[in-house]
Design an enzyme around this catalytic site. Structure first.
Site, mmCIF file in Angstrom:
data_model
loop_
_atom_site.group_PDB
_atom_site.id
_atom_site.type_symbol
_atom_site.label_atom_id
_atom_site.label_comp_id
_atom_site.label_asym_id
_atom_site.label_seq_id
_atom_site.Cartn_x
_atom_site.Cartn_y
_atom_site.Cartn_z
ATOM 1 N N GLY A 133 -20.849 -0.070 20.588
ATOM 2 C CA GLY A 133 -21.447 -1.359 20.180
ATOM 3 C C GLY A 133 -20.356 -2.415 20.497
ATOM 4 N N ASP A 148 -29.032 0.921 8.245
ATOM 5 C CA ASP A 148 -29.056 -0.293 8.912
ATOM 6 C C ASP A 148 -28.000 -1.246 9.030
ATOM 7 O OD1 ASP A 148 -31.302 -1.587 10.892
ATOM 8 O OD2 ASP A 148 -30.579 -3.178 9.628
ATOM 9 N N SER A 149 -27.306 -1.645 10.011
ATOM 10 C CA SER A 149 -26.379 -2.559 10.157
ATOM 11 C C SER A 149 -26.245 -3.576 11.192
ATOM 12 C CB SER A 149 -24.855 -1.721 10.577
ATOM 13 O OG SER A 149 -25.216 -0.997 11.629
ATOM 14 N N ASN A 156 -29.131 6.938 16.362
ATOM 15 C CA ASN A 156 -27.749 6.439 16.766
ATOM 16 C C ASN A 156 -26.765 7.793 16.619
ATOM 17 O OD1 ASN A 156 -25.052 5.248 16.939
ATOM 18 N ND2 ASN A 156 -25.915 3.283 16.816
ATOM 19 N N THR A 188 -31.368 9.013 11.753
ATOM 20 C CA THR A 188 -30.975 8.105 12.651
ATOM 21 C C THR A 188 -31.243 8.422 13.999
ATOM 22 O OG1 THR A 188 -29.097 6.505 13.247
ATOM 23 C CG2 THR A 188 -28.590 8.688 12.865
ATOM 24 N N GLU A 239 -38.465 -0.870 13.749
ATOM 25 C CA GLU A 239 -38.174 -1.321 12.318
ATOM 26 C C GLU A 239 -38.672 -2.583 12.158
ATOM 27 O OE1 GLU A 239 -33.769 -1.151 12.816
ATOM 28 O OE2 GLU A 239 -33.592 -3.481 13.039
HETATM 29 P P1 IMP Z 1 -29.209 -0.762 13.921
HETATM 30 O O1 IMP Z 1 -28.454 -0.395 12.640
HETATM 31 O O2 IMP Z 1 -29.772 0.602 14.325
HETATM 32 O O3 IMP Z 1 -30.390 -1.818 13.949
HETATM 33 O O4 IMP Z 1 -28.263 -0.965 14.902
HETATM 34 C C1 IMP Z 1 -27.163 -2.145 14.839
HETATM 35 C C2 IMP Z 1 -26.372 -2.403 15.993
HETATM 36 O O5 IMP Z 1 -25.387 -3.048 15.554
HETATM 37 C C3 IMP Z 1 -25.995 -1.000 16.829
HETATM 38 O O6 IMP Z 1 -26.969 -0.666 17.910
HETATM 39 C C4 IMP Z 1 -24.632 -1.700 17.363
HETATM 40 O O7 IMP Z 1 -25.077 -2.240 18.675
HETATM 41 C C5 IMP Z 1 -23.971 -2.345 16.540
HETATM 42 N N1 IMP Z 1 -23.235 -1.832 15.250
HETATM 43 C C6 IMP Z 1 -23.573 -1.191 14.276
HETATM 44 N N2 IMP Z 1 -22.406 -0.608 13.607
HETATM 45 C C7 IMP Z 1 -21.666 -0.924 14.489
HETATM 46 C C8 IMP Z 1 -20.361 -0.580 14.352
HETATM 47 O O8 IMP Z 1 -19.949 0.267 13.722
HETATM 48 N N3 IMP Z 1 -19.545 -0.945 15.636
HETATM 49 C C9 IMP Z 1 -20.045 -1.701 16.617
HETATM 50 N N4 IMP Z 1 -21.343 -2.187 16.645
HETATM 51 C C10 IMP Z 1 -22.105 -1.744 15.563
#
Ligand code: IMP
Length: 183
Positions: free
Chosen positions: A143, A67-68, A9, A7, A38
């Site tokens: 986030g 991914d979220s 992140n 990741t 992605e």
């Molecule tokens: P990805 O999963 O890297 O595509 O990013 C998903 C985005 O959703 C993140 O960059 C955050 O901005 C937001 N996000 C994902 N998980 C969380 C969380 O646990 N808290 C707050 N924002 C989240």
């Protein structure tokens, strides 16, 4: 046993590290920085599977990706899988502006872990229902944490990281993944 968490992140990695530290101390979780473009899809599982395949091709070790996204009902599930991009472009203030007339503030976080064990990819989903606050509150987390209130609670995740650690989409998906690793 060692597993890489691929990741870019660092917040996601820290949450996973702290989870496994309590739930499965014998597991060695290593952060594998992973930047890739992605695929476009509305589905977190599709994105996570593709990312796991790409990461395994690159690192050739058992690994998982996550991914979220945040899905807001009154915005027809926006920002959904475009949550990272939306956060960069308009942030929490922009989301609150878009929702200034919304009486329905319900939303959910969805997270998918895709685990590549060297032979196959397995996926796990975690969901956290809640609502979007009227204003930004709290300084913890990352986030959308300062505007997300989990169902049945009064505080945002950013106001109570203890709440986040026991109710979040990431906690739930990590729990499922951890149970799977035990089998
Ligand atoms: P990805 O999963 O890297 O595509 O990013 C998903 C985005 O959703 C993140 O960059 C955050 O901005 C937001 N996000 C994902 N998980 C969380 C969380 O646990 N808290 C707050 N924002 C989240």
């Amino acid at each position: 046993m060692e597993i890489l968490f691929a990741t870019s992140n660092k917040h996601k990695f820290e949450e996973a590290k702290s989870f496994f530290g309590n739930a499965r101390p014998a597991l060695k979780l290593t952060h594998q920085p992973f930047d890739y473009s992605e695929i476009r899809s509305d589905n977190v599982e599709e994105i996570a599977k593709d990312a796991a395949a790409a990461a395994y091709k690159q690192f050739k070790k058992p690994l998982f990706v996550e991914d979220s996204g945040l899905f807001i009902n009154s915005l027809n599930d926006f920002p959904g899988t475009f949550s990272a991009w939306t956060m960069k472009k308009i942030g929490n203030i922009g989301i609150l502006r878009l929702m200034s007339d919304s009486t329905d503030r319900t939303a959910k976080f969805v997270s998918c872990i895709a685990y590549h064990d060297g032979k196959k990819i397995s996926t796990f989903i975690g969901t956290c229902e809640g609502s979007i606050a009227i204003k930004i509150s709290g300084v913890d987390g990352f986030g959308y944490d300062p505007i997300f209130i989990p169902q049945g609670e009064q505080k945002t995740f950013a106001q109570s990281i203890q709440l986040k650690n026991k109710l979040s989409h990431r906690y739930k998906v990590l729990l499922k993944f951890c149970e799977y690793l035990h089998d």
